[in-house]
Each structure stands twice: as structure tokens, then as C-alpha cells.
Design a protein around this motif. Structure first.
Motif, PDB file in Angstrom:
ATOM      1  N   LEU A 150       0.827  -1.207   0.000  1.00 58.72           N
ATOM      2  CA  LEU A 150       0.000   0.000   0.000  1.00 58.72           C
ATOM      3  C   LEU A 150       0.861   1.258   0.000  1.00 58.72           C
ATOM      4  O   LEU A 150       2.004   1.239   0.449  1.00 58.72           O
ATOM      5  CB  LEU A 150      -0.905   0.021   1.236  1.00 58.72           C
ATOM      6  CG  LEU A 150      -1.903  -1.134   1.367  1.00 58.72           C
ATOM      7  CD1 LEU A 150      -2.566  -1.090   2.741  1.00 58.72           C
ATOM      8  CD2 LEU A 150      -2.945  -1.067   0.259  1.00 58.72           C
ATOM      9  N   GLN A 151       0.284   2.333  -0.496  1.00 59.95           N
ATOM     10  CA  GLN A 151       0.926   3.634  -0.448  1.00 59.95           C
ATOM     11  C   GLN A 151       0.377   4.434   0.728  1.00 59.95           C
ATOM     12  O   GLN A 151      -0.708   4.162   1.236  1.00 59.95           O
ATOM     13  CB  GLN A 151       0.662   4.405  -1.758  1.00 59.95           C
ATOM     14  CG  GLN A 151       1.206   3.733  -2.999  1.00 59.95           C
ATOM     15  CD  GLN A 151       2.725   3.603  -2.976  1.00 59.95           C
ATOM     16  OE1 GLN A 151       3.423   4.580  -2.666  1.00 59.95           O
ATOM     17  NE2 GLN A 151       3.236   2.421  -3.292  1.00 59.95           N
ATOM     18  N   ASP A 169     -10.755   8.703   1.865  1.00 55.06           N
ATOM     19  CA  ASP A 169     -11.089   7.383   1.335  1.00 55.06           C
ATOM     20  C   ASP A 169      -9.882   6.454   1.397  1.00 55.06           C
ATOM     21  O   ASP A 169     -10.003   5.278   1.794  1.00 55.06           O
ATOM     22  CB  ASP A 169     -11.595   7.499  -0.109  1.00 55.06           C
ATOM     23  CG  ASP A 169     -12.989   8.099  -0.196  1.00 55.06           C
ATOM     24  OD1 ASP A 169     -13.711   8.075   0.821  1.00 55.06           O
ATOM     25  OD2 ASP A 169     -13.351   8.606  -1.275  1.00 55.06           O
ATOM     26  N   GLU A 170      -8.719   6.970   1.010  1.00 53.56           N
ATOM     27  CA  GLU A 170      -7.506   6.150   1.051  1.00 53.56           C
ATOM     28  C   GLU A 170      -7.142   5.808   2.486  1.00 53.56           C
ATOM     29  O   GLU A 170      -6.715   4.675   2.765  1.00 53.56           O
ATOM     30  CB  GLU A 170      -6.353   6.879   0.356  1.00 53.56           C
ATOM     31  CG  GLU A 170      -6.537   7.012  -1.149  1.00 53.56           C
ATOM     32  CD  GLU A 170      -5.389   7.731  -1.820  1.00 53.56           C
ATOM     33  OE1 GLU A 170      -4.390   8.030  -1.124  1.00 53.56           O
ATOM     34  OE2 GLU A 170      -5.486   8.008  -3.033  1.00 53.56           O
ATOM     35  N   ASN A 193      -9.353   2.960   3.645  1.00 56.86           N
ATOM     36  CA  ASN A 193      -8.947   1.678   3.050  1.00 56.86           C
ATOM     37  C   ASN A 193      -7.691   1.126   3.718  1.00 56.86           C
ATOM     38  O   ASN A 193      -7.572  -0.082   3.944  1.00 56.86           O
ATOM     39  CB  ASN A 193      -8.715   1.850   1.549  1.00 56.86           C
ATOM     40  CG  ASN A 193     -10.005   2.094   0.788  1.00 56.86           C
ATOM     41  OD1 ASN A 193     -11.088   1.703   1.251  1.00 56.86           O
ATOM     42  ND2 ASN A 193      -9.918   2.741  -0.367  1.00 56.86           N
ATOM     43  N   VAL A 194      -6.752   2.023   4.036  1.00 56.41           N
ATOM     44  CA  VAL A 194      -5.522   1.586   4.705  1.00 56.41           C
ATOM     45  C   VAL A 194      -5.833   1.068   6.108  1.00 56.41           C
ATOM     46  O   VAL A 194      -5.336   0.003   6.521  1.00 56.41           O
ATOM     47  CB  VAL A 194      -4.496   2.739   4.756  1.00 56.41           C
ATOM     48  CG1 VAL A 194      -3.390   2.439   5.765  1.00 56.41           C
ATOM     49  CG2 VAL A 194      -3.897   2.986   3.377  1.00 56.41           C
ATOM     50  N   PRO A 211      -1.673   6.995   2.596  1.00 50.28           N
ATOM     51  CA  PRO A 211      -2.946   7.601   2.206  1.00 50.28           C
ATOM     52  C   PRO A 211      -2.829   9.106   2.032  1.00 50.28           C
ATOM     53  O   PRO A 211      -2.104   9.772   2.778  1.00 50.28           O
ATOM     54  CB  PRO A 211      -3.874   7.250   3.368  1.00 50.28           C
ATOM     55  CG  PRO A 211      -2.963   7.060   4.540  1.00 50.28           C
ATOM     56  CD  PRO A 211      -1.703   6.473   3.977  1.00 50.28           C
ATOM     57  N   GLN A 212      -3.569   9.630   1.062  1.00 48.79           N
ATOM     58  CA  GLN A 212      -3.540  11.068   0.801  1.00 48.79           C
ATOM     59  C   GLN A 212      -4.878  11.744   1.044  1.00 48.79           C
ATOM     60  O   GLN A 212      -4.938  12.963   1.160  1.00 48.79           O
ATOM     61  CB  GLN A 212      -3.094  11.331  -0.643  1.00 48.79           C
ATOM     62  CG  GLN A 212      -1.698  10.815  -0.951  1.00 48.79           C
ATOM     63  CD  GLN A 212      -1.245  11.191  -2.354  1.00 48.79           C
ATOM     64  OE1 GLN A 212      -1.444  12.331  -2.787  1.00 48.79           O
ATOM     65  NE2 GLN A 212      -0.654  10.247  -3.060  1.00 48.79           N
TER      66      GLN A 212
END
Length: 538
Positions: free
Chosen positions: A202-203, A209-210, A213-214, A205-206
Motif C-alpha cells: 500500500l501507499q 477514502d484512502e 482503506n488503509v 494515504p492522501q
């Protein structure tokens, strides 16, 4: 009571103050000024020098009291710059160093007796209300600054915030300010377990929503690899800074912000309502700690430093290594999370987290206010200030031939921050480092203050305008506790209820009305009046 070095130990400080009270009871208040301003200085003619050093031709002793946290002690008094200052000025300092463990009782005795030392040092020693409610004990400093403090005058001209933060409601200055060096603009920033992100592919989050999900992946996919469902995607002692993406930044902890140039009470804003709705959704899905409102700081720390495996995925901290103990290497700071409006918000202050008032007070018991003012002015140079924030040159700081200053590594087994507190006044006391001078200070970007400045680059441009550190009148200080005790308690209770149980939509209007019934309008008038006074200072 006093050692030959002129210092009083923490153990004897209580006896010193008790003796002062006894003296006041026997002799009355006249002996040391008794809180009544001296009509003129008692400095002997011909011995006081208005410019240059020494300040006095014959030695004069001033009593300086400061409070230190816990058992920090008085090692800072051995700072070589302070030692040299005594020799160069002929002003001898009798330090009275008291511990925070006993200070509340001792302070009450001191203020009740009206018998104070010459100087009170550090904004942790006397609060705004202590000063405002006992103004007769403290000298107005405006004329002293004008006549005897050219370093501070120049600093105030270069950085007007110094005068702004130091001006009391009656328009006078009673305490001296500080601008600390190498301070960031941002407070706590998002910190995430980078090892978990990498393991799950995973990256960072920015956006919201991200982030969701993380957090969901952290909860469900066993990123610590121990085969247990023990991961806590987010934990804090309360919400922490989780609502920052909604523009709900409260760096001063008073539920206030400034929007379009006007003070705003955050807990009745639409952004606050939306943020709590979002937080409840995360709570309901198990993505934030279910003990968020039942654990104390000790329990939170135990989770952050869990012995067998890291179990915390995401949080907000000063630096990544601030709380995670042996797992610190797995965590990294990331840029602020974008909110529902697509914008990023960061708690902090665009002017920098560096300004304080009440760093030095000259009492009306002081017989030599001009000497005290000239002594205090010596602290307001760049070199003096860095030595009173980190430690002396050649002890903690290396002065380089190119005009830069490098912080040395701390002794083995000691953290940099602990070393600085041992060697200097650190956060407390008068000081001023010019913004232009800061480029000359070389910090290690991997630890301590240097690391925070590196992290600050990710969030500083998103820092919101906080409600400033305003000053209240004695009458306002009388009203504030009654209002804030009830209002803050109710806000906190409803926040916990809405995060854990929901229901904010149905209960919002009744909540706002109850706050108004509790006196919210009156509270906002007090704070708005104080804000307007603060902003009017030029």
C-alpha cells in the motif's frame, strides 16, 4: 539555607518561601515593597552604567526564582554563558529553583504574603491569571524597555508579535517575551507504520477514502505477521488530531479557531459535526480503538510500545520516534490527509510555534529595576538565546569559522532533548533568535529538533490560523472558569457519545441550544473582546 554558590536547592526552596511568609507576618509588607511599586530606583548614583559592561561597578545580587519540572534540578545554572554573564555584568544571581511537585502550594503562599524575589523567570512559573490578579506585585516594563533594553527594542521592531503577545489588557507590558529558535510551524502530524504499508503493498494515504482503506487493511490483513487479530488501526487518548482533515485544528486546546478574521467556537461548526459523523463510522467498523474514551495515557503508551509486536497502525505525533519505543524505526511521518473539500489542514501556527510571554517579570520588591532590566536585555541576542535554549558554546554548541553553529552529539546514554534541559533554560526564560539568524544553526535532520524541522516541511504550508494566545482582564478571568467548566465538560461528553454511539444528526440542534443556555454567547463575547484587544496592538 543558601549555599556559597548562591543557589537554593529544591529541598530548601519550600523553607525559603515559608520563611518569607513568616517575615511578612512579623514585619508587614513594607520591608520588601509589599507589592507596592517603588517610586524610584534605589540604585546608587555613579555605580550604574546605562550602557556597556559591567552593568554596575560594584557587585549587586538579584534573587531570581524559576520553577523546573519534577526533579530536573538546577544544573542549568552551571551554563557557561550564565556564569560569564555574572562576571561581565557584576550582577550576581541567587537562584531559587523550585520543583513543579511543590510549586502550587508554594506559589499560593508567596502570592498571599506579597513577598517576592526580584525576578520571576519562565512562563511556567506564573500564569496569566497569577499576574493579572496580582498586578501590584509586578512592575510595568514599558519605560525600562525604552530606556535600558536596546536588544529587546530591536527585536520588537523586527518581530512585532513580541510586543503584541506581551501587551496586557491595560495596554502595558508587565512580562518579557521569547522567540525560540528553530521551531516548526506544525504541531502533531500524521504518522503511519511504513513497514505495514510495505508488507501490504500500500501507499501512504492522501485523502479520507484512502485512509479508510488503509485502516481497513491494517485491521484485516495481519500486517504485523503474528497470526493474531491484535492490530489497532488508530489509537489515541481521545480523538487526538483525527479531525484535522476537516479543518478542525485546535493547537491551543481551547476549542477555538479563527475563520475569516473572526473567532469561532469549533464544537458548534458544521465541519465539527461532519468530522464526528466520519469518526463514528470508523469507530463502528472497528477502524479506531474501541477504548478511545476509556483508556488513559498509560494504556495508550502500552499499546504503542507493545512488547511482542507493533500493534498500532496510524496516529498523530510530534515526530515518528516520539512514542513507539523499540518499534520507532517502523514508523514515518506523512503529509496531511486531504479532507472532504479536497484541501489539507495542519494544526500549528503560520508564525511558528515559538512565541511566549511571561518569560521574565521584575517584581515591585526589586530595589534595582534598571539593573534587572539591563541584565535581562543581555538575553536578547542571537548567541545568548541559542546558548539558553540548547547549552553553552564549547559545551553543547560548536561555533564554526564560517559563522554557523553546530549542535554537538549528547553524551552516550542521554537523549539530545534531556541533555539540552540539563544544560540550559531550554523553553523558558527571555530569548530572541532573529529569523535571519536561524540559517546559521546546523541541526541533525535525523533526530530531535532537526528531525521535527524536516517533518515540518510536509505540513507547514497547510497550517491553519489558530486562535491566538490572548490575554484576559481580571474580571474576565473571574467569569471564564464558570463558563468553560460546564461548557467544556458537556462538549467532551457529547463528543465521546457521538463517536462511540452515533446520533449526532438527531441531537445536534438540542446540543447547540444547551450550549447557548450554558452561556456560550457570553464566553464568545469574552474571547472576542480579548481577540480584538490582541489584534489592535501595533
Amino acid at each position: 539555607m543558601t549555599r556559597k554558590t548562591g543557589k537554593t536547592t529544591l529541598a530548601t526552596a519550600k523553607g525559603w518561601i515559608a520563611a518569607l511568609l513568616a517575615a511578612a507576618l512579623v514585619f508587614g509588607l513594607a520591608g520588601c515593597g509589599g507589592g507596592k511599586a517603588e517610586t524610584a530606583s534605589q540604585t546608587p548614583t555613579g555605580e550604574f552604567n546605562k550602557e556597556g559592561l559591567p552593568i554596575v561597578n560594584e557587585p549587586v545580587t538579584l534573587k531570581v526564582l524559576t520553577m523546573r519540572w519534577g526533579n530536573m534540578g538546577d544544573t542549568f545554572t552551571q551554563n557557561q554563558w550564565l556564569q560569564d554573564l555574572e562576571k561581565n555584568t557584576n550582577v550576581k544571581i541567587e537562584w531559587e529553583v523550585v520543583s513543579s511537585n511543590d510549586w502550587s502550594e508554594q506559589k499560593s503562599i508567596m502570592l498571599a504574603s506579597g513577598t517576592l524575589p526580584d525576578i520571576i523567570l519562565g512562563n511556567q512559573t506564573f500564569s496569566d491569571s497569577d499576574i493579572v490578579n496580582n498586578l501590584s506585585y509586578f512592575r510595568p516594563l514599558d519605560e525600562l524597555i525604552e530606556q535600558y533594553m536596546p536588544n529587546l527594542k530591536a527585536a520588537m521592531e523586527e518581530t512585532p508579535e513580541l510586543r503584541q503577545i506581551s501587551t496586557f489588557p491595560d495596554g502595558k507590558i508587565y512580562s518579557l517575551p521569547a522567540r525560540l529558535p528553530a521551531r516548526p510551524k506544525s504541531k502533531n502530524q500524521p504518522v503511519i507504520n511504513k513497514a505495514w504499508l510495505d508488507k501490504l503493498g500500500l501507499q501512504a494515504p492522501q485523502n479520507l477514502d484512502e485512509l479508510r482503506n488503509v485502516l481497513k487493511a491494517f485491521k484485516e490483513q495481519d500486517p504485523n505477521g503474528n497470526g493474531k487479530k491484535d492490530e489497532i488501526p488508530y489509537t489515541e487518548n481521545g480523538l487526538g488530531a483525527l479531525l484535522d482533515p476537516f479543518g478542525i485544528t485546535d493547537p491551543n486546546g481551547n476549542s477555538m479557531t479563527v475563520k475569516d478574521g473572526k473567532p469561532v467556537f469549533i464544537p458548534v461548526s458544521e465541519e465539527y459535526k461532519a468530522g464526528l459523523q466520519w469518526a463514528h463510522e470508523l469507530y463502528a467498523e472497528g477502524l479506531i480503538d474501541q477504548e478511545l474514551y476509556t483508556q488513559d495515557a498509560t494504556m495508550t503508551s502500552a499499546k504503542q510500545q507493545n512488547a511482542d509486536a507493533p500493534i498500532v497502525g496510524f496516529t498523530y505525533q510530534w515526530t515518528p520516534d516520539a512514542v513507539f519505543g523499540k518499534w520507532s524505526g517502523e514508523y514515518e511521518a506523512i503529509a496531511p490527509i486531504a479532507g472532504p473539500d479536497g484541501k489539507k489542514y495542519q494544526a500549528g501556527d503560520p508564525s511558528g510555534l515559538s512565541f511566549n510571554r511571561n518569560e521574565m517579570l521584575i517584581t515591585t520588591s526589586c530595589k534595582y529595576p534598571e539593573i534587572a532590566a539591563r541584565w535581562a536585555d543581555q538575553f536578547y541576542t542571537n548567541e545568548a538565546s541559542i546558548q539558553n535554549f540548547w547549552g553553552a558554546i564549547d559545551t553543547v554548541i560548536k561555533k564554526n569559522e564560517d559563522g554557523t553553529y553546530t549542535l554537538m552529539d549528547p553524551p552516550s546514554g542521554t537523549s539530545a532533548d534531556a541533555w539540552y534541559w540539563e544544560q540550559s533554560l531550554r523553553d523558558f526564560g527571555p530569548k530572541y533568535v532573529s529569523p535571519a539568524f536561524e540559517k546559521n544553526i546546523v541541526l541533525n535532520p535525523k533526530t530531535g529538533d532537526g528531525l521535527k524541522l524536516e517533518i515540518d516541511k510536509m505540513g507547514s504550508e497547510y497550517v491553519t490560523v489558530p486562535f491566538p494566545n490572548v490575554m484576559y482582564t481580571a474580571e474576565e478571568f473571574q467569569e471564564l472558569p464558570t463558563l468553560t467548566t460546564d461548557i467544556d465538560s458537556y462538549v467532551s461528553a457529547m463528543r465521546a457519545q457521538w463517536v462511540t454511539k452515533g446520533g449526532i444528526d438527531e441531537e445536534w440542534d438540542a446540543y447547540v441550544k444547551k450550549l447557548q443556555d450554558m452561556g456560550l454567547d457570553k464566553l464568545m463575547k469574552i474571547r472576542t473582546d480579548a481577540y480584538n484587544r490582541y489584534m489592535s496592538v501595533k
